[in-house]
Design an enzyme around this catalytic site. Sequence first.
Site, mmCIF file in Angstrom:
data_model
loop_
_atom_site.group_PDB
_atom_site.id
_atom_site.type_symbol
_atom_site.label_atom_id
_atom_site.label_comp_id
_atom_site.label_asym_id
_atom_site.label_seq_id
_atom_site.Cartn_x
_atom_site.Cartn_y
_atom_site.Cartn_z
ATOM 1 C CB CYS A 401 -21.490 -16.202 0.236
ATOM 2 S SG CYS A 401 -22.434 -17.610 0.756
ATOM 3 C CB ALA A 402 -17.031 -13.627 -1.543
#
Length: 492
Positions: A401-402
């Site tokens: 999620c980055a």
Amino acid sequence: MPQVEGNQIMNTPFSYRPSTRLDVTSRDDLAMAEIRQRVVGLDVKVPLLDGSKRPYVNLDNAATTPALWDVLETLDLFMPWYSSIHRGKGFKSEISSEAYDDAREIVGRFFGADMSSQVVIFVKNTTEAVNKAARRIGLNKDDVVLLSLMEHHSNDLPWRAQATVVHLALRPDGSLDVDDVRVKFEQYGQRVKLLAVSGASNVTGYINPLHELAELAHSYGALIMADAAQLAPHRGIHIRPAGDPGHLDFLVASAHKMYAPFGTGVLIGPRKIFLEGAPDYSGGGTVEIVTEDAVYWAGPPDREEAGSPNVVGAVAMAAACKALTEIGMDRLAAHEADLTRYALTELHKIEGIEIYGDADPANASNRLGVIPFNLHGMSHYLVAAVLSHEYGIGVRNGCFCAHPYVLHLMDIPEPVAWSWRKQVVAGMRAHLPGLVRISFGCYNTKEEVDWLVQALHNIAAGEIAGAYEQDRASGAYSERTFHPELEQYFKL
Ligand SMILES: Cc1ncc(COP(=O)(O)O)c(C=O)c1O
């Protein structure tokens, strides 16, 4: 007593904490054994491809942590008293209301909140906390919110919806370029309303200098929000009093990353901000009084906690805060630094490993035990699958999620990234770049690191027992013959 059948533990009451004999030879071992005894599920064995079973090694603590027995025992004591809060008048309601209010105090104290000027709002998790902050700060599209490029999507996307997001530069090693923070404040001047940064990265474990950044933000008349989702379970955090230039205006965190996975998170912020305007969610509990055409909102925190609150989750979070304080955050930090130093030293010996971010064991005390890596020529999906199926080791792989941060770390040129994005949008993740991530909790041991390192040596040498195939849509690998029956282990 629980009935233990092979690997299964049937009808285990919460209050059952296994009391294995502590087989230790040194003070360090004793301290570790005591910590491990407080963590739920460390004795659980998982099936391997060769037909054997072995204790699960959880190296995915950055995603979520197991529960502490302290938390389950508190809930065990609390549940008979559980009832509606605040508006209920029964005896149980009084006990539950007090427990909920106490939980707020305890969680606030754990983070050193300035209770005279700040309010502790219970939410579902960090993501909800950031969304609420983004909607309630009173931003408009001309306002600038400064974010680092290392942020989790949960501390990025909610701001994009409310304001103009400007990303701060990273240094080549992936750490925050603090000089660029000053440059951006100069560049955008009064437009900058907020600096929102993670206390620590969920990809590289870098720790950001929150109080230094707070001083900088305040000197430019802006507020600061610390995303403490990763930092909170590993380091003592102190918000500091409102008059202190290094004071943190907002702090967000998730209990499920702090050994209390019962659906609660927290948003701590200036009380005066939540005294203004309507809440992002309205409904029961948020009002003083309602007429057919008017609403008089309640003060914070009630205004911000629409509907029946998660009382059990709040009590669980408070119990975790108490237990972590009792164990000692400095002690946890020292143990995790030691483990990280050891892991980095041993990982470096693996043929073809590339470790991303700061890979120097000498710096282990200045970062968290979150280590991303790849093995040369091997898909991150495959490495994660082999670790799970053949060694019983749980890790995470992908972009965590980055996405922008991982592309930066991997130095992937934009045209290449663009072609991968097109594949993902078309439903094919098989070639998506990514990393394998290990992340330590306070209970992991050097023996577990040794097991991981041995596994990685074997995998890097091409010693993979199973026949793996990749699902092109999801990218995940599975072993053709390995289909353990999950119902044997847990079934509702
Ligand atoms: C730094 C950081 N911020 C925010 C989040 C989101 O947390 P949650 O999924 O609990 O909302 C995570 C989750 O991994 C995280 O690591």
